[in-house]
Enzyme design. Structure first.
Site, PDB file in Angstrom:
ATOM      1  N   GLY B   8       0.817  -1.210   0.000  1.00 58.76           N
ATOM      2  CA  GLY B   8       0.000   0.000   0.000  1.00 58.76           C
ATOM      3  C   GLY B   8       0.851   1.259   0.000  1.00 58.76           C
ATOM      4  O   GLY B   8       2.090   1.209   0.025  1.00 58.76           O
ATOM      5  N   ILE B   9       0.157   2.384  -0.013  1.00 57.24           N
ATOM      6  CA  ILE B   9       0.805   3.690   0.047  1.00 57.24           C
ATOM      7  C   ILE B   9       1.574   3.798   1.365  1.00 57.24           C
ATOM      8  O   ILE B   9       1.042   3.469   2.419  1.00 57.24           O
ATOM      9  CB  ILE B   9      -0.262   4.813   0.010  1.00 57.24           C
ATOM     10  N   LYS B  10       2.806   4.273   1.293  1.00 52.94           N
ATOM     11  CA  LYS B  10       3.660   4.461   2.478  1.00 52.94           C
ATOM     12  C   LYS B  10       3.760   3.193   3.333  1.00 52.94           C
ATOM     13  O   LYS B  10       3.797   3.235   4.560  1.00 52.94           O
ATOM     14  CB  LYS B  10       3.144   5.607   3.351  1.00 52.94           C
ATOM     15  N   SER B  11       3.796   2.066   2.648  1.00 53.42           N
ATOM     16  CA  SER B  11       3.958   0.803   3.369  1.00 53.42           C
ATOM     17  C   SER B  11       5.428   0.501   3.622  1.00 53.42           C
ATOM     18  O   SER B  11       5.760  -0.382   4.410  1.00 53.42           O
ATOM     19  CB  SER B  11       3.334  -0.339   2.567  1.00 53.42           C
ATOM     20  N   GLY B  12       6.309   1.210   2.906  1.00 52.32           N
ATOM     21  CA  GLY B  12       7.737   0.941   3.027  1.00 52.32           C
ATOM     22  C   GLY B  12       8.264   0.080   1.887  1.00 52.32           C
ATOM     23  O   GLY B  12       9.434  -0.324   1.900  1.00 52.32           O
ATOM     24  N   HIS B  49      12.480  10.668  -1.719  1.00 56.82           N
ATOM     25  CA  HIS B  49      13.016   9.459  -2.357  1.00 56.82           C
ATOM     26  C   HIS B  49      14.492   9.636  -2.718  1.00 56.82           C
ATOM     27  O   HIS B  49      15.308   8.751  -2.485  1.00 56.82           O
ATOM     28  CB  HIS B  49      12.217   9.129  -3.623  1.00 56.82           C
TER      29      HIS B  49
END
Lengths: 164, 164, 164
Positions: B8-12, B49
């Site tokens: 998911g979003i910002k899951s790493g 990033h």
């Protein structure tokens, strides 16, 4: 033997559930299609589903009273899908209790059943009540089904991982 | 060797994909950035990033024709990310078939590639068609990629679990 | 010992987190309820939660300053839930840095703590900024918590799978 395939939209859960039931059935399994409302987009999905499953299944259609259909059926049944059935039950003003009762009766049957269910609860909480109610019902019913299933598979990117 | 990191979003998933490719590469890997459209919010994400990856990568940018970039590259490639590329392809009116063809060519290359992809299908089905089409494409393409990858990792809360 | 239970809405993460802490505590654990804003729908959820946990817990309520509450508590603490706390912190204009600081202090305590957190990042990216900011914060903080936890469980359909 009861099995649940749960996963997100287009995760591949349906295809994998079909492969699973075909591999484990000695008789031709029944494909219980629960879809009631069909628009152009749905039609396309349904046609893709039909093409995918070919002649491997006998298809029955029932949007609401799925217990009756399953009970009177001798072969393994693939319920495709529980989420659409929940949707139909909501539309026809059935309560969560009604849904629990129907599913409980099904789960007590001594038959081979494979359930397919959409995982809808891992996004942001939606701001409209109907969506929230649907997510709540879907979550509670998925817990009910999973608790009575012998095997549960979670599917991501076409890969089904057994979690129970 | 091909690898997919999905989550998911910002899951790493991005950080873990970077660590994975750095650990497994003997030459400096290439970071293929697919981002085309940049607003203030995107700029912030991109800068974060860039800061995260430091000098460990050589960075190439290509929003659409990623097959050409990968093919002419000798080092392991991190495709960051497939979801943004799908988004760009949609914006420029490419079809799902076009996307499948481009990815199929990439998957046939005998190179080390790590794909990063957003899992977007586990929330409620959205009421706008573009979002549904995106979810469908993302799901189908993630299945295509995963089927050709040697390893697939699902990431939640920064923890990547190998599912294939 | 620190533990994280993460999962979607109505995935069963709360019930399983309660069972987990009850099974592993020799003293009566503390239920730290973080809910601040209560409408009719929330009231119903809260009552269901209270009914579920019976007399097994001592309940404390704190929507914001959870470090103080946990630090001054001698028993194992169930933080139910981190997502609601993030929501409250946002509402009261605290920054992500503030949240990280508060959580870091908690994670440094030598106490038994079980965190419950909603996985909100696996749906389509929402078109409103507040939702996106919430997802970002939730994802980053879940990574922070998970990195310091001894055990992490992902819950789907009532089944908690240990992923760390």
């Amino acid at each position: 033997m009861k099995t649940l395939f749960i996963g997100g939209i287009k995760s591949g859960k349906s295809i994998n559930a079909q492969k699973h039931i075909l591999k484990n059935s000695i008789t031709k399994p029944t494909y219980l299609a629960t879809t009631e409302f069909v628009d152009a987009g749905m039609k396309e999905r349904i046609d893709a589903h039909i093409e995918n499953r070919g002649d491997d299944f006998e298809t029955l259609e029932e949007p609401l009273k799925i217990y009756e259909v399953i009970k009177t059926n001798k072969n393994p049944v693939l319920v495709e899908c529980v989420s659409m059935w929940i949707n139909n039950m909501f539309y026809h003003s059935f309560s969560l209790e009604d849904m629990k009762k129907e599913l409980t009766k099904i789960l007590e049957l001594n038959q081979d059943i494979v359930f397919v269910l959409n995982d809808v609860g891992s996004g942001i909480i939606p701001d409209n009540k109907l969506s929230r109610d649907f997510i709540d019902a879907s979550g509670k019913l998925s817990q009910l089904i999973a608790s009575e299933c012998d095997e549960v598979y979670h599917t991501i990117a076409g890969i089904s991982t057994r979690i129970k």
